[in-house]
Write an enzyme that holds these catalytic residues in place. Structure first.
Site, PDB file in Angstrom:
ATOM      1  NE  ARG A 182     -14.868  -7.794  -6.512  1.00  0.00           N
ATOM      2  CZ  ARG A 182     -15.560  -8.813  -6.977  1.00  0.00           C
ATOM      3  NH1 ARG A 182     -15.575  -9.090  -8.277  1.00  0.00           N
ATOM      4  NH2 ARG A 182     -16.234  -9.588  -6.144  1.00  0.00           N
ATOM      5  CD  GLN A 209     -16.741   7.596   5.090  1.00  0.00           C
ATOM      6  OE1 GLN A 209     -17.438   7.140   5.991  1.00  0.00           O
ATOM      7  NE2 GLN A 209     -16.715   8.887   4.773  1.00  0.00           N
ATOM      8  CD  GLU A 222      19.284  -8.970  12.203  1.00  0.00           C
ATOM      9  OE1 GLU A 222      18.317  -9.560  12.718  1.00  0.00           O
ATOM     10  OE2 GLU A 222      20.439  -9.449  12.157  1.00  0.00           O
TER      11      GLU A 222
END
Length: 405
Positions: A257, A268, A231
């Site tokens: 955008r 940056q 798991e």
């Protein structure tokens, strides 16, 4: 196979159904069974695909990348690694023939009952009891936060058969869902992984045949430890896929955008945050791949799976937060891929052993997890005698003869 899994996930596994829509969940499950997903690491002779841990992580990453329903991918992994693999690795041939084919085909669903209201990380504090009575056991107790419980047909249940027996006091059982005395509570309404049905389970005088014991009486802790290696390694590959999907959509968003007359990706502060997201994803993938290769090769190393679990879960939360931030107000609208990843990532630091427990396990493996040594008390100084921190020498045996006169 991974490309086919991604295409299947995009086509069939869109937004998660309501937690109470068990019919829709089962419809999806049967489709996943036909794709070989719910029995991927089970040997072919029992109806599985026979994949090793490395291939299984690649398939689960493809599933996580293809669907926004990370909860469904989580349910598949919990079924496979926490419940099915214990039968594969510790079950008798008769048990394998009885349960595995239907669990691999998608006809039946498995759940693992270990967590209890008073026993989460402390698995040796379980209160569920199993008492042997002739050719059967009687189980009484309660399990909490049981993944797949509302839809499960078979439960792998850990119970105490020797109170105070510690590691050798637990025993694992396969319990059919229609066993009298087994009841499942209402599904939880969770903040994340909403496509994974989860509930409490009660066991009140459940009569379970002795041939439903997985492994042997007293071997439950070993069975559980084996399932956790699978798991902690393979389940978290689904998060790699989800993170990759969100990183890709984030890159697309910051390219399109515009603010102050330029795409925000040219700033940056934004571009560096995206780079950090990629770094977190790729670093987590490397650690998980190392753990998967060790598991496939038969390694008994417990550090690699713990490190992989830590890296993937922490990266998923961090990438979710960064993706929300870079989307601004759009990031906090419900239904967006960024906020969905964040909600789905929050539980990952808790299940399969909390991240704090993983750090404890790693520290212990490094020789740092033992109890503190009590400083040895120095003898008080006597005038005219030098003190020596070492205890005085004492013979380790009694003399076998009397001294001569």
């Amino acid at each position: 196979m991974c490309r086919a899994v991604e295409q299947f996930a995009r086509r069939e596994l869109g937004e998660p159904p309501q937690p109470t829509d068990h019919a829709e969940f089962r419809r999806r499950w049967l489709l996943a069974g036909r794709q070989g997903l719910v029995g991927s690491v089970v040997p072919e002779r029992y109806g599985g695909s026979g994949l090793d841990a490395v291939a299984a992580t690649a398939v689960l990453e493809a599933l996580g990348h293809g669907t926004p329903d990370t909860g469904f991918a989580f349910s598949v992994a919990a079924h496979l690694f926490a419940a099915v693999m214990p039968i594969v690795e510790f079950g008798t041939e008769e048990q394998k023939q009885r349960w595995l084919p239907a669990l691999c085909s998608g006809e039946r669903i498995a759940a693992h009952g270990i967590t209890e209201p008073e026993a989460g990380s402390d698995t040796l504090a379980l209160r569920t009891r199993a008492v042997r009575q002739g050719d059967h056991y009687v189980l009484d107790g309660a399990k909490a936060f049981t993944t797949n419980a509302p839809v499960a047909d078979v439960f792998v249940v850990q119970a105490v058969t020797t109170p105070g027996g510690g590691f050798f006091g637990l025993t694992a059982f396969c319990v059919e869902a229609d066993t009298p005395g087994l009841t499942v509570g209402p599904p939880y309404d969770k903040v994340g992984l909403r496509g994974s049905p989860t509930a409490d389970v009660r066991l009140d005088g459940c009569v379970v045949p002795a041939d439903h014991v997985i492994g042997a009486e007293g071997a439950g802790a070993g069975v559980f430890a084996g399932s956790m290696k699978w798991e902690r390694t393979c389940l978290f590959a689904a998060y790699l896929g989800a993170m990759r999907r969100v990183v890709e959509s984030t890159v697309e968003h910051v390219r399109e955008r515009e603010q102050f007359g330029a795409p925000i990706g040219t700033f940056q502060a934004v571009s560096h945050r995206v780079v950090d997201m990629v770094l977190a994803l790729e670093s987590a993938r490397l650690l998980l791949d190392k753990a998967a290769r060790g598991l496939a090769g038969g390694s008994e190393d417990e550090v690699a799976p713990a490190l992989a679990k830590l890296a993937v879960s922490e990266a998923a939360v961090r990438i979710g937060l960064d993706a929300v931030q870079l989307r601004g107000a759009l990031g906090v609208l419900t239904g967006g891929d960024a906020e969905t990843l964040l909600r789905d990532a929050l539980p990952s630091r808790i299940f399969s052993g909390t991240n704090e427990i993983q750090k404890n396990n790693i520290a212990r493996a490094l020789g740092l997890g033992g109890s503190r040594r009590t400083p040895r008390r120095r003898a008080a100084a006597t005038p005219g005698r030098a003190t020596d921190p070492r205890p005085p020498h004492r013979p380790t045996h009694r003399p076998t003869h009397r001294p001569t006169d």
